[in-house]
Design a protein around this motif. Structure first.
Motif, mmCIF file in Angstrom:
data_model
loop_
_atom_site.group_PDB
_atom_site.id
_atom_site.type_symbol
_atom_site.label_atom_id
_atom_site.label_comp_id
_atom_site.label_asym_id
_atom_site.label_seq_id
_atom_site.Cartn_x
_atom_site.Cartn_y
_atom_site.Cartn_z
ATOM 1 N N THR A 48 0.822 -1.213 0.000
ATOM 2 C CA THR A 48 0.000 0.000 0.000
ATOM 3 C C THR A 48 0.856 1.264 0.000
ATOM 4 N N THR A 49 2.022 1.210 0.630
ATOM 5 C CA THR A 49 2.922 2.369 0.587
ATOM 6 C C THR A 49 3.392 2.623 -0.837
ATOM 7 N N GLU A 57 1.881 12.844 -2.743
ATOM 8 C CA GLU A 57 3.204 13.280 -2.297
ATOM 9 C C GLU A 57 3.426 12.787 -0.878
ATOM 10 N N SER A 58 4.649 12.897 -0.388
ATOM 11 C CA SER A 58 4.940 12.377 0.947
ATOM 12 C C SER A 58 4.248 13.179 2.050
ATOM 13 N N LYS A 59 3.900 14.441 1.779
ATOM 14 C CA LYS A 59 3.226 15.227 2.808
ATOM 15 C C LYS A 59 1.748 14.876 2.923
ATOM 16 N N ILE A 70 -1.938 7.444 5.205
ATOM 17 C CA ILE A 70 -2.892 7.065 4.166
ATOM 18 C C ILE A 70 -2.731 5.588 3.825
ATOM 19 N N SER A 71 -1.487 5.134 3.681
ATOM 20 C CA SER A 71 -1.268 3.727 3.358
ATOM 21 C C SER A 71 -1.697 2.809 4.502
ATOM 22 N N LEU A 72 -1.472 3.223 5.742
ATOM 23 C CA LEU A 72 -1.933 2.436 6.885
ATOM 24 C C LEU A 72 -3.453 2.388 6.957
ATOM 25 N N THR A 73 -4.112 3.477 6.619
ATOM 26 C CA THR A 73 -5.570 3.510 6.621
ATOM 27 C C THR A 73 -6.135 2.585 5.554
ATOM 28 N N ILE A 74 -5.577 2.635 4.359
ATOM 29 C CA ILE A 74 -6.022 1.741 3.284
ATOM 30 C C ILE A 74 -5.777 0.289 3.669
#
Length: 99
Positions: A48-49, A57-59, A70-74
Motif C-alpha cells: 500500500t505504501t 506526495e509524501s506530505k 494514508i497507506s496504513l488507513t487503506i
C-alpha cells in the motif's frame, strides 16, 4: 497520531486473536495465526505504501494524515474485510446438529 491509533488497533487485534485461538484450539495455532497477521501486515503495508506513493506526495493531506498514514488507513480497511471473512464463525448445518 492517527498512525499510532492504527498500530494500537492492530496490537489489540493480535492479542485478541492470539488469546482466542489459544483457548479454542492450541498454542501452536495461536502462534501460526500471530505470524500470519504479522506477515500480512508487513507485506500489505509495503504494497500500500508503494501504491500511495504513486498517487500522493509524501506530505499527503497535512501534518497528521501524511502518505504513511494514508497507506496504513487503506491497509486497515482491506485487512478489516479480509479478517472478517477469514475469522468468521462457521455456522452449524443439519449434519452438525445430529438427530
Amino acid at each position: 497520531m492517527i498512525s499510532a491509533l492504527i498500530f494500537c488497533g492492530h496490537l489489540f487485534f493480535v492479542l485478541y486473536i492470539f488469546t482466542k485461538k489459544w483457548q479454542d484450539e492450541s498454542l501452536s495455532s495461536a502462534f501460526i495465526n500471530l505470524s500470519l497477521i504479522i506477515i500480512l501486515f508487513s507485506v500489505g503495508w509495503s504494497v500500500t505504501t508503494s501504491v500511495v506513493k504513486i498517487f500522493f506526495e509524501s506530505k499527503g493531506f497535512g501534518l497528521h494524515f501524511d502518505a504513511d498514514t494514508i497507506s496504513l488507513t487503506i491497509l486497515s480497511i482491506v485487512e478489516y474485510f479480509f479478517y472478517r471473512f477469514y475469522y468468521r464463525e462457521k455456522g452449524t448445518t443439519e449434519d452438525d446438529k445430529g438427530k
